[in-house]
Write a protein that holds these residues in place. Sequence first.
Motif, PDB file in Angstrom:
ATOM      1  N   GLU A  67       0.804  -1.216   0.000  1.00  0.00           N
ATOM      2  CA  GLU A  67       0.000   0.000   0.000  1.00  0.00           C
ATOM      3  C   GLU A  67       0.847   1.281   0.000  1.00  0.00           C
ATOM      4  N   PRO A  68       1.902   1.364   0.857  1.00  0.00           N
ATOM      5  CA  PRO A  68       2.700   2.609   0.826  1.00  0.00           C
ATOM      6  C   PRO A  68       3.294   2.887  -0.558  1.00  0.00           C
ATOM      7  N   THR A  69       3.750   1.825  -1.238  1.00  0.00           N
ATOM      8  CA  THR A  69       4.327   2.029  -2.574  1.00  0.00           C
ATOM      9  C   THR A  69       3.241   2.522  -3.524  1.00  0.00           C
ATOM     10  N   TRP A  70       2.060   1.876  -3.473  1.00  0.00           N
ATOM     11  CA  TRP A  70       0.956   2.321  -4.336  1.00  0.00           C
ATOM     12  C   TRP A  70       0.651   3.802  -4.091  1.00  0.00           C
ATOM     13  N   LEU A  71       0.563   4.181  -2.827  1.00  0.00           N
ATOM     14  CA  LEU A  71       0.205   5.568  -2.520  1.00  0.00           C
ATOM     15  C   LEU A  71       1.290   6.541  -3.004  1.00  0.00           C
ATOM     16  N   THR A  72       2.536   6.050  -3.030  1.00  0.00           N
ATOM     17  CA  THR A  72       3.618   6.927  -3.492  1.00  0.00           C
ATOM     18  C   THR A  72       3.597   7.094  -5.009  1.00  0.00           C
ATOM     19  N   ILE A  73       3.365   6.014  -5.707  1.00  0.00           N
ATOM     20  CA  ILE A  73       3.445   6.111  -7.178  1.00  0.00           C
ATOM     21  C   ILE A  73       2.144   6.606  -7.803  1.00  0.00           C
ATOM     22  N   ARG A  74       1.027   6.416  -7.107  1.00  0.00           N
ATOM     23  CA  ARG A  74      -0.294   6.736  -7.648  1.00  0.00           C
ATOM     24  C   ARG A  74      -0.398   8.115  -8.323  1.00  0.00           C
ATOM     25  N   PRO A  75       0.166   9.179  -7.715  1.00  0.00           N
ATOM     26  CA  PRO A  75       0.001  10.498  -8.351  1.00  0.00           C
ATOM     27  C   PRO A  75       0.717  10.616  -9.689  1.00  0.00           C
ATOM     28  N   ASN A  76       1.584   9.640 -10.008  1.00  0.00           N
ATOM     29  CA  ASN A  76       2.364   9.730 -11.245  1.00  0.00           C
ATOM     30  C   ASN A  76       1.783   8.887 -12.365  1.00  0.00           C
ATOM     31  N   LEU A  77       0.687   8.206 -12.102  1.00  0.00           N
ATOM     32  CA  LEU A  77       0.166   7.257 -13.087  1.00  0.00           C
ATOM     33  C   LEU A  77      -0.984   7.862 -13.869  1.00  0.00           C
ATOM     34  N   SER A  78      -1.050   7.500 -15.141  1.00  0.00           N
ATOM     35  CA  SER A  78      -2.273   7.804 -15.886  1.00  0.00           C
ATOM     36  C   SER A  78      -3.010   6.518 -16.238  1.00  0.00           C
ATOM     37  N   ARG A  79      -2.401   5.373 -15.935  1.00  0.00           N
ATOM     38  CA  ARG A  79      -3.010   4.055 -16.092  1.00  0.00           C
ATOM     39  C   ARG A  79      -2.541   3.197 -14.916  1.00  0.00           C
ATOM     40  N   VAL A  80      -3.367   2.335 -14.414  1.00  0.00           N
ATOM     41  CA  VAL A  80      -2.951   1.455 -13.321  1.00  0.00           C
ATOM     42  C   VAL A  80      -1.842   0.520 -13.799  1.00  0.00           C
ATOM     43  N   SER A  81      -1.891   0.125 -15.079  1.00  0.00           N
ATOM     44  CA  SER A  81      -0.895  -0.825 -15.587  1.00  0.00           C
ATOM     45  C   SER A  81       0.531  -0.256 -15.538  1.00  0.00           C
ATOM     46  N   GLU A  82       0.649   1.070 -15.483  1.00  0.00           N
ATOM     47  CA  GLU A  82       1.993   1.670 -15.410  1.00  0.00           C
ATOM     48  C   GLU A  82       2.684   1.347 -14.084  1.00  0.00           C
ATOM     49  N   ALA A  83       1.914   0.862 -13.109  1.00  0.00           N
ATOM     50  CA  ALA A  83       2.524   0.473 -11.832  1.00  0.00           C
ATOM     51  C   ALA A  83       3.600  -0.593 -12.065  1.00  0.00           C
ATOM     52  N   ALA A  84       3.394  -1.420 -13.085  1.00  0.00           N
ATOM     53  CA  ALA A  84       4.360  -2.487 -13.368  1.00  0.00           C
ATOM     54  C   ALA A  84       5.713  -1.911 -13.792  1.00  0.00           C
ATOM     55  N   ASP A  85       5.682  -0.804 -14.555  1.00  0.00           N
ATOM     56  CA  ASP A  85       6.949  -0.180 -14.969  1.00  0.00           C
ATOM     57  C   ASP A  85       7.714   0.296 -13.739  1.00  0.00           C
ATOM     58  N   TRP A  86       6.981   0.878 -12.829  1.00  0.00           N
ATOM     59  CA  TRP A  86       7.605   1.380 -11.598  1.00  0.00           C
ATOM     60  C   TRP A  86       8.185   0.227 -10.774  1.00  0.00           C
ATOM     61  N   TRP A  87       7.420  -0.841 -10.702  1.00  0.00           N
ATOM     62  CA  TRP A  87       7.837  -1.978  -9.877  1.00  0.00           C
ATOM     63  C   TRP A  87       9.122  -2.590 -10.425  1.00  0.00           C
ATOM     64  N   GLN A  88       9.169  -2.712 -11.739  1.00  0.00           N
ATOM     65  CA  GLN A  88      10.355  -3.266 -12.393  1.00  0.00           C
ATOM     66  C   GLN A  88      11.583  -2.413 -12.049  1.00  0.00           C
ATOM     67  N   VAL A  89      11.392  -1.104 -12.106  1.00  0.00           N
ATOM     68  CA  VAL A  89      12.512  -0.193 -11.848  1.00  0.00           C
ATOM     69  C   VAL A  89      12.893  -0.216 -10.368  1.00  0.00           C
ATOM     70  N   ILE A  90      11.885  -0.304  -9.512  1.00  0.00           N
ATOM     71  CA  ILE A  90      12.165  -0.297  -8.067  1.00  0.00           C
ATOM     72  C   ILE A  90      12.909  -1.571  -7.666  1.00  0.00           C
ATOM     73  N   LYS A  91      12.378  -2.696  -8.118  1.00  0.00           N
ATOM     74  CA  LYS A  91      12.904  -3.977  -7.656  1.00  0.00           C
ATOM     75  C   LYS A  91      14.111  -4.447  -8.466  1.00  0.00           C
ATOM     76  N   GLY A  92      14.225  -3.987  -9.703  1.00  0.00           N
ATOM     77  CA  GLY A  92      15.289  -4.464 -10.574  1.00  0.00           C
ATOM     78  C   GLY A  92      15.008  -5.892 -11.012  1.00  0.00           C
ATOM     79  N   PRO A  93      15.897  -6.599 -11.677  1.00  0.00           N
ATOM     80  CA  PRO A  93      17.172  -6.007 -12.070  1.00  0.00           C
ATOM     81  C   PRO A  93      17.002  -5.024 -13.230  1.00  0.00           C
ATOM     82  N   ILE A  94      17.907  -4.090 -13.272  1.00  0.00           N
ATOM     83  CA  ILE A  94      17.871  -3.124 -14.367  1.00  0.00           C
ATOM     84  C   ILE A  94      19.110  -3.334 -15.228  1.00  0.00           C
ATOM     85  N   ALA A  95      19.050  -2.839 -16.452  1.00  0.00           N
ATOM     86  CA  ALA A  95      20.177  -3.020 -17.371  1.00  0.00           C
ATOM     87  C   ALA A  95      20.643  -1.653 -17.864  1.00  0.00           C
ATOM     88  N   PRO A  96      21.593  -1.054 -17.140  1.00  0.00           N
ATOM     89  CA  PRO A  96      22.065   0.263 -17.571  1.00  0.00           C
ATOM     90  C   PRO A  96      22.898   0.146 -18.852  1.00  0.00           C
TER      91      PRO A  96
END
Length: 447
Positions: free
Chosen positions: A337-366
């Motif tokens: 819930e805290p993560t949802w409440l933090t990212i919520r103001p930045n979303l225009s679609r609920v599905s964009e939460a997945a992009d955030w989650w991927q970036v938060i949790k990694g792994p990322i490929a710089p």
Amino acid sequence: MTIVTRFAPSPTGTLHVGNIRTALNNWLLARRHGGRFLLRIDDTDAERSREEHVHAIRADLAWLGLDYDDEQRQSARFAIYQAAMDRLIADGRVYRCYETQAELDLRRKVLLSRGLPPIYDRAALNLTEADHAARAAAGEAPHWRFLLDHDTPITWDDGIRGPQTFDPRTMSDPVVRRADGSWLYMLPSVIDDIAMGVTDVLRGEDHVSNTATQVQMFQALNNHRGADPMPRFAHAALLTGTEGKLSKRLRSLGVAELRESGIEPEALIALLARLGTSDPIDPALDADHLAAAFDLSRFGRAPARFDELELERVNAGVIHRLPFARVADRLPAGMDEPTWLTIRPNLSRVSEAADWWQVIKGPIAPPDFDSETRDFLTEAAACAATIDWSQDPWSALTAMLKDRTGRKGKPLFLPLRQALTGMDHGPDMKALLPLIGRDEALARLRT
Ligand code: GLU
């Protein structure tokens, strides 16, 4: 008197935004007055009606939260229509006709060429019983027309359009039943509205001329029931697209497409409930609040513009308010819930939460950085180790780096974003960095 409204779709297709608006307005009117809202499936046309559309209509209403108190199907009510028809036959209010479509078209053309209105000439009223018997013997079945009463002007006080008057002498007697026995929409609808105690018929302006005919059908049928009042009628101005016309797109744009594109039901409802009214659209208002404020006198007569960009804006406004419980089953596994409440103001679609989650949790490929950028990132890691992470670490980090390296704008922000998220674009770093957290951010900057 309890208010009873109905939504009466024909299951010959799926619902489009225009139908949804009609359903919503009827739902709001009933809920506003603590009344009943009925779903009536107008499936008299067996050839064009499809069971899959009935299922889709129910599913769409459920998704929208437009719950109904009862569901009726016209295909189950043919015996009731027959009984009413028998009474109208006995009263001489319906009559048998045999003209073919080609004959009618020809007569219409002749009238038009003489500058006369193309109204059915009632030739069939002159047929004798012997004529009918001869037709029957020849295996010819009649179709049936409703006899308009030419001496009674048609009037009603429309809830949106105000007083309406029609001269029945300018109207054709409508066909109510085809030669193959199938029912046209007009008469069964009136029979049902009476039987189901419908008090208010709220529909689109394209039905105004149907209402004129149906007013006389109500009167003809109510003759048998004493002085039953007619329902109140209100006809909402039609929806137009942004180009000002009822576009093909609007006629086909439905719930499935909107849902798949990430539109929330609350957004569609907030927009449609206020379209064509003088009230502002407010994503904060839930359906109960919209119902409490529902008022036909707020509806204008000008076409109502349905703007998909506006829907996007309302949708974002809705998402920024959606509680965790409403979206939990659509969020990436583990997102709390805290993560949802933090990212919520930045979303225009609920599905964009997945992009955030991927970036938060990694792994990322710089990307592979050049040596100059690597030096910059090393400096960034050093800064990140010293800043205060308890409030807005992104502003603290970028301010300190700007000071130390003289970089600003893209050369400052882009390598940081790339190193921290693996992407050139993405969620707002200010909101994202606290969620990545100090340790993970340091590790990403160091590699
Ligand atoms: N089945 C009709 C339609 O979809 C119903 C119209 C009405 O009476 O509301 O147009």
